[in-house]
Design an enzyme around this catalytic site. Sequence first.
Site, short mmCIF file in Angstrom:
data_model
loop_
_atom_site.label_atom_id
_atom_site.label_comp_id
_atom_site.label_asym_id
_atom_site.label_seq_id
_atom_site.Cartn_x
_atom_site.Cartn_y
_atom_site.Cartn_z
N GLY A 45 0.84 -1.20 0.00
CA GLY A 45 0.00 0.00 0.00
C GLY A 45 0.87 1.24 0.00
O GLY A 45 2.01 1.21 0.48
N GLN A 50 2.97 10.06 1.20
CA GLN A 50 4.27 9.39 1.32
C GLN A 50 5.22 9.76 0.19
O GLN A 50 6.43 9.52 0.30
CB GLN A 50 4.09 7.86 1.36
CG GLN A 50 3.38 7.39 2.62
CD GLN A 50 3.27 5.87 2.64
OE1 GLN A 50 2.33 5.30 2.10
NE2 GLN A 50 4.25 5.22 3.24
N CYS A 92 5.78 0.01 7.23
CA CYS A 92 5.39 1.17 6.42
C CYS A 92 6.57 1.53 5.54
O CYS A 92 7.71 1.55 6.02
CB CYS A 92 5.03 2.33 7.35
SG CYS A 92 4.54 3.83 6.48
N LEU A 93 6.31 1.83 4.28
CA LEU A 93 7.40 2.18 3.37
C LEU A 93 8.11 3.46 3.82
O LEU A 93 9.25 3.70 3.44
CB LEU A 93 6.88 2.32 1.93
CG LEU A 93 6.40 1.02 1.28
CD1 LEU A 93 5.85 1.30 -0.12
CD2 LEU A 93 7.51 -0.01 1.22
N HIS A 138 -2.77 7.59 6.75
CA HIS A 138 -1.76 8.49 6.17
C HIS A 138 -2.40 9.79 5.68
O HIS A 138 -1.78 10.85 5.75
CB HIS A 138 -1.07 7.82 4.97
CG HIS A 138 0.10 6.95 5.34
ND1 HIS A 138 1.21 7.42 5.98
CD2 HIS A 138 0.32 5.63 5.13
CE1 HIS A 138 2.08 6.43 6.16
NE2 HIS A 138 1.56 5.32 5.66
ZN ZN Z 1 2.44 3.46 5.71
#
Ligand code: ZN
Length: 170
Positions: A45, A50, A92-93, A138
């Site tokens: 995701g 981000q 999380c990336l 986010h």
């Molecule tokens: Zn994330």
Amino acid sequence: MLKPILIHPDPRLKKTSDAVADLSDELRTLASDMLETMYDAPGIGLAAPQIGVLTRLIVMDCVKEGDPEPMIMFNPEILASSEDTNVYEEGCLSIPEQFAEVTRPAEVRVGWIDETGTPREKDFDGLWATCVQHEIDHLNGKLFIDYLGPIKRQTITRKSAKLKRERARA
Ligand code: ZN
């Protein structure tokens, strides 16, 4: 086109994103760039903030084996949540290499606008339910570490900040 992913801590990851008023080709391109970036990372995701875009847009694909199921959601919204909860070890990336267990509603109904501009609604469970809640968070400036106690949160933040400095030097 691959987009650089912001690493926590970054003030843009704490902001509330703006709703999409009109779908445009620019936004559709952004969505497909986000999917490409997510698959490349690899992740399941990715939310627009981000990559530094404060727009209510998320992409997901929680299929582990078999045909991919890319999803693009503009203005996603949780319409209903189950009382039952699930615990997943989340990552999380934007917080590379850090994982922690987070408890969330096991099932959620989500409404959104798809890439053709059509309003959609769907029930999610399992990993999809956790992922869609994580990504919608986010858009509200919330990270999975915000569900943890202060010590664990600070420890992860410190490690992420260190990794961010190392990557900046590399
Ligand atoms: Zn994330």
